[in-house]
Structure formats: structure tokens, C-alpha cells
Enzyme design. Structure first.
Site, PDB file in Angstrom:
ATOM      1  N   HIS A  63       0.826  -1.205   0.000  1.00  0.00           N
ATOM      2  CA  HIS A  63       0.000   0.000   0.000  1.00  0.00           C
ATOM      3  C   HIS A  63       0.861   1.257   0.000  1.00  0.00           C
ATOM      4  O   HIS A  63       0.423   2.317   0.468  1.00  0.00           O
ATOM      5  CB  HIS A  63      -0.930  -0.004   1.218  1.00  0.00           C
ATOM      6  CG  HIS A  63      -1.924  -1.125   1.208  1.00  0.00           C
ATOM      7  ND1 HIS A  63      -1.689  -2.326   1.834  1.00  0.00           N
ATOM      8  CD2 HIS A  63      -3.137  -1.246   0.621  1.00  0.00           C
ATOM      9  CE1 HIS A  63      -2.730  -3.130   1.651  1.00  0.00           C
ATOM     10  NE2 HIS A  63      -3.612  -2.505   0.915  1.00  0.00           N
ATOM     11  N   LYS A  93       6.507  -4.334 -10.599  1.00  0.00           N
ATOM     12  CA  LYS A  93       6.263  -3.963 -11.989  1.00  0.00           C
ATOM     13  C   LYS A  93       5.833  -2.494 -12.088  1.00  0.00           C
ATOM     14  O   LYS A  93       6.352  -1.732 -12.915  1.00  0.00           O
ATOM     15  CB  LYS A  93       5.173  -4.876 -12.545  1.00  0.00           C
ATOM     16  CG  LYS A  93       4.976  -4.869 -14.033  1.00  0.00           C
ATOM     17  CD  LYS A  93       3.886  -5.857 -14.424  1.00  0.00           C
ATOM     18  CE  LYS A  93       4.201  -7.268 -13.977  1.00  0.00           C
ATOM     19  NZ  LYS A  93       3.171  -8.233 -14.428  1.00  0.00           N
ATOM     20  N   ASP A  98       6.986   3.313 -13.293  1.00  0.00           N
ATOM     21  CA  ASP A  98       6.443   4.555 -12.719  1.00  0.00           C
ATOM     22  C   ASP A  98       4.937   4.685 -12.894  1.00  0.00           C
ATOM     23  O   ASP A  98       4.414   5.750 -13.253  1.00  0.00           O
ATOM     24  CB  ASP A  98       7.150   5.779 -13.319  1.00  0.00           C
ATOM     25  CG  ASP A  98       8.600   5.876 -12.902  1.00  0.00           C
ATOM     26  OD1 ASP A  98       8.906   5.571 -11.743  1.00  0.00           O
ATOM     27  OD2 ASP A  98       9.454   6.231 -13.748  1.00  0.00           O
ATOM     28  N   LYS A 105      -3.625  -8.755  -6.696  1.00  0.00           N
ATOM     29  CA  LYS A 105      -3.999  -9.817  -7.634  1.00  0.00           C
ATOM     30  C   LYS A 105      -5.186 -10.564  -7.061  1.00  0.00           C
ATOM     31  O   LYS A 105      -5.329 -10.704  -5.839  1.00  0.00           O
ATOM     32  CB  LYS A 105      -2.849 -10.796  -7.856  1.00  0.00           C
ATOM     33  CG  LYS A 105      -2.910 -11.492  -9.205  1.00  0.00           C
ATOM     34  CD  LYS A 105      -2.525 -10.538 -10.326  1.00  0.00           C
ATOM     35  CE  LYS A 105      -2.500 -11.232 -11.671  1.00  0.00           C
ATOM     36  NZ  LYS A 105      -2.004 -10.331 -12.728  1.00  0.00           N
ATOM     37  N   SER A 364      -3.774   0.009 -18.412  1.00  0.00           N
ATOM     38  CA  SER A 364      -4.820   0.055 -17.385  1.00  0.00           C
ATOM     39  C   SER A 364      -4.767   1.371 -16.619  1.00  0.00           C
ATOM     40  O   SER A 364      -5.800   1.946 -16.270  1.00  0.00           O
ATOM     41  CB  SER A 364      -4.654  -1.121 -16.414  1.00  0.00           C
ATOM     42  OG  SER A 364      -5.159  -2.316 -16.966  1.00  0.00           O
TER      43      SER A 364
END
Length: 473
Positions: A63, A93, A98, A105, A364
């Protein structure tokens, strides 16, 4: 026979190899490494008149950035360890390229091909409801996306379910990405991971010292490639590499077996053939390897091997037989830690998954931004740019007294559509991401491979967030 190493064990071993190169405090390293939250749930769904209890998970690894982000896969092989490993990779990743998300997941333990569309909708909506009840989903909390066994259809169901529970949330569309374009999705999302893989391989092939080390010529054009897996990622990697990179595809494998032709395989023709006939094994003019020999694809001689299926495909047993010079990890975790050690000893360059398949989460991110801004990309500037370019062309024609062909004029005056901007942003992200990894690799004598460099870079970036945001005491 070598002891089988779990996917999560491999990820953690990679972390442990990179951690000493960061110079960070042991406690901070422990905090970055562990998975913060895992939600396991069992819920009932009525299937064909009978109640079936479904097992499912959602893991939020880190987080340090909000929201967390990661796909949802439907597979009989889903387990807590797998979901945690994938969430962990997602954190690293996002840091490398960035993208300002923490890693997450999800997984539902079913074989989606055994269920009707209505059954899958019921399962998806119930799973989403469970995530909503535990506050494991939301545009500012946790944003799922497609993964193995899911796609735009499932994401639309998730979006609709979330919106039903939060009718007043004007940013509800940002609760999930990978949606259909007509339901607040973004153009270019379907091809994103495969296109990102292509950009990453191309950038690696543009490094003079790396190509010299491998005895290869500069650039991606003309290089031979073998693809393992013709799903979304593998098929787009193959078609884009062939069409835009001038790569020669010489080998392909799927669940039914593998094929090889040193003169090259037209990937578009192969995809059409498989769609029509249900198999690649009847494709004309190729050497055929049956289902029991489909892993032989790992041993085909080529410049670039692209594992684009599931994890743990190259291990201690077959790593010594790999004849590729570059392994491009399009899938998550296709090379085990033991396999990677053998490949490193043999001088095989592995472009690691935590960088290479970041195209999906990058686009995304663009979709999430579009949902929060409530505006498609290009809307404000496309027509303005076209008018400016048209005026420039007209001035050139008037000054020179020569006319430009309509085809060239259309190309020059074209204003950027959403897909153009998405692809441009993805290309920039993948090039910049590789440069960061490669700088870590070349500037640190103790780092011997790109994967260790990528993990060290990711760990360093995440640690900066922990310290800057006051999360770490």
C-alpha cells in the site's frame, strides 16, 4: 530429480538476490517483501440447480501507493501462494515503469471453460460483491483488471455490480480496468501487454554492448523468434513483432503441441488456421511436435524465445537445453529461480517479467486516468492539431509551387486519436523503464543480470515512497 520450487519461492529468492544491492535497512526490506493483506473467501453459487461453493482470493501486496492494482484470473490452479506471488510482482512492476499503484492480484478457483456464460456472470458478480463487502475494490482502493481466463466481459460485470452498490460514485468506472470500449474502456487495452513486450524486446535489441555480448546484430529486424502460447499476450507479441519489427517467427507452441519452420511462419495465417481448425498441428509446411513434446519449443534454436503462457516453464531440468540467446518473459514467472541461475551461467539474457509485461498495467493506468477525468484521450487537441498541420502543408505547397499527394497529406495532417496516444504513452513507458533497469545493470558491478537489476530498481523506488510518505517509522 530437482526439488520443485513454488512460484512464490522463486519471486522471494529474486528479491533476496537483489536486496543487498540496494543498501536498505533490513527492516524496511522485510516490509517491502511481505504481502500486506490477503482475503480468502468461499461463496455459494447455484449452478444447474445445485449449489456449488467457490474458492476465491484477493491479495494486496503493498500500500505504498493507492489504489492497489492487479488482474483477476479464473483457473483451477489458483492458490493463495500464486495470488500473493502475482500481487508481489505487480508491486515491483508498477514501480519500475512509474505507474502509481501498489500491487494486487485476484483469483477464482474454477475452470471458466466448464461454465456457461450465465454461470460465469453469477460467479463474477458474487465474487465482486464479496470484494465490495470487505472494501477490497474501488477506484481509490483496489482496481482489478483481466488476467488468465477473464476479459472485457467479466470486467463489465464487475463494473456493473460495483455501480449497483455505489450509485452516487461519479468515478465508479475507475473501479476496474480492461472494460469494453463502449463501457468506459480504453482503446488499445487488449493488445497492451503484447505490444509492451514488443517495445521492451526492441529496446533491448537496440543496446550495442548487449548485442555484441550475444553475438547479434543491432536492432530487432530479421531476428528469429519462438513463441510459447498463443493467448492474448503471445498472439499480439507475435503479430506486432512480425508486422512492425520485421521479426521472423520460426516456432510456436500451444496446448495441443508445437510447430517449427526455420524459414518462418506467417503468424496471421496460423492464427486464422487455429481458429478455423482448432489446432496448430495441421498447419501446412511445418515440423510437428505432439502434445507430449510441446515443451520442446523451449529447445528450438532462435534469437528470442518468448514464454507467454504460465509460470515455471523453464526450470532446472530444461534450462540447460535452451538454445535461445534472449528469453523475453511475456508471462509471469515463466523461469524459475533455479532455471534462471543456469541460464545466467550460460550467458543467456533474460528480459524479466516484472519489467517486460508491464504494458497491461500501464494501459490500465491510462484507462483509470480516463475514467477519473471523464474524457477520452485526444478529444481536446485532435482537430486543432489537424488544422495546424493542414495549414503548414498548404504553406509549403504555396511556397514551393509543388503539390503533396493526398496519401502523404493525410499522413502528415493526421491528428492523434486515442489509440495513437495510448500506443505512444506505452512506447515511452517501456523505453524509459528499460533504460532504468539497464542503467542499474551497467552501473553496478555486483549485479550480473537484468532481473536482479529490475528487482533492485523496484525495491529502491518503493522504499523511497515508504520514506517520503512517512509510512516507514
Amino acid at each position: 530429480m530437482p526439488k520443485e520450487v513454488s512460484f512464490l519461492d522463486s519471486v522471494n529468492r529474486y528479491f533476496d538476490m537483489a536486496a543487498p544491492h540496494t543498501g536498505l535497512d533490513a527492516g524496511l526490506l522485510t516490509q517491502i517483501k511481505i504481502c500486506n493483506s490477503v482475503y480468502q473467501v468461499h461463496f455459494p453459487v447455484k449452478i444447474n440447480g445445485e449449489v456449488k461453493v467457490i474458492e476465491a482470493y484477493r491479495a494486496q501486496h503493498s500500500h505504498h501507493r493507492s489504489p492497489t492494482k492487479g488482474g483477476i484470473r479464473y483457473s483451477n490452479h489458483v492458490s493463495q501462494d500464486e495470488v500473493v506471488a502475482l500481487a508481489t510482482l505487480m508491486s515491483y512492476k508498477c514501480a519500475i515503469v512509474d505507474v502509481p499503484f501498489g500491487g494486487a492480484k485476484g483469483g477464482v478457483k474454477i475452470n471458466p471453460w466448464e461454465y456457461s456464460e450465465k454461470d460465469l456472470e453469477n460467479i463474477t458478480r458474487r465474487y465482486t460483491t464479496e470484494l465490495i463487502k470487505r472494501k477490497f475494490i474501488g477506484p481509490a482502493v483496489d482496481v482489478p483488471a483481466p488476467d488468465y481466463g477473464t476479459g472485457p466481459r467479466e470486467m463489465a460485470w464487475i463494473y456493473d455490480t460495483y455501480r449497483a452498490f455505489h450509485p452516487d460514485d461519479i468515478n465508479a468506472a475507475g473501479c476496474v480496468t480492461g472494460k469494453p470500449v463502449n463501457q468506459n474502456g480504453v482503446r488499445g487495452r487488449t493488445e497492451a501487454t503484447g505490444r509492451g513486450v514488443f517495445y521492451g524486446i526492441r529496446e533491448a535489441c537496440n543496446q550495442p554492448d548487449l548485442m555484441e555480448k550475444l553475438g547479434l546484430t543491432m536492432g530487432i529486424e530479421g531476428k528469429t523468434m519462438v513463441i510459447q502460447g498463443l493467448g492474448n499476450v503471445g498472439s499480439h507479441t507475435a503479430t506486432i513483432s512480425q508486422d512492425e519489427g520485421g521479426v521472423k517467427i520460426i516456432g510456436v507452441s500451444e496446448v495441443e503441441g508445437a510447430i517449427y519452420n526455420k524459414e518462418g511462419i506467417d503468424i496471421h495465417a496460423l492464427l486464422r488456421h487455429r481458429e478455423h481448425h482448432g489446432s496448430i498441428l495441421s498447419f501446412p509446411g511445418v515440423q510437428i511436435y505432439g502434445k507430449e513434446k510441446r515443451r520442446a519449443v523451449m529447445e528450438f534454436e532462435c534469437d528470442i524465445l518468448v514464454p507467454a503462457a504460465l509460470e515455471n516453464q523453464i526450470d532446472a531440468e530444461n534450462a540447460g537445453s535452451v538454445r535461445a540467446k534472449i528469453i523475453a518473459e511475456a508471462a509471469n514467472g515463466p523461469v524459475t529461480a533455479d532455471g534462471a541461475a543456469i541460464l545466467a551461467e550460460r550467458g543467456v539474457v533474460v528480459i524479466p517479467d516484472i519489467y517486460l509485461n508491464a504494458g497491461g498495467v500501464t494501459v490500465s493506468y491510462f484507462e483509470w486516468l480516463k475514467n477519473l477525468s471523464h474524457m477520452r484521450f485526444g478529444r481536446l487537441q485532435k482537430r486543432f492539431d489537424e488544422r495546424v498541420y493542414t495549414n503548414i502543408v498548404k504553406q509549403i505547397e504555396d511556397t514551393t509551387g509543388k503539390k503533396i499527394s493526398q496519401r502523404d497529406k493525410d499522413m502528415i495532417t493526421h491528428g492523434a486519436d486515442e489509440i495513437d496516444l495510448i500506443r505512444s504513452g506505452l512506447e515511452e513507458t517501456m523505453i524509459t523503464g528499460f533504460q532504468g533497469v539497464y542503467a542499474m545493470y551497467t552501473n553496478n558491478d555486483g549485479i550480473k543480470d537484468l532481473r536482479t537489476a529490475a528487482f533492485a530498481l523496484a525495491i529502491s523506488k518503493i522504499s523511497s515512497d515508504y520514506i517520503a510518505l512517512g509510512i516507514w517509522p
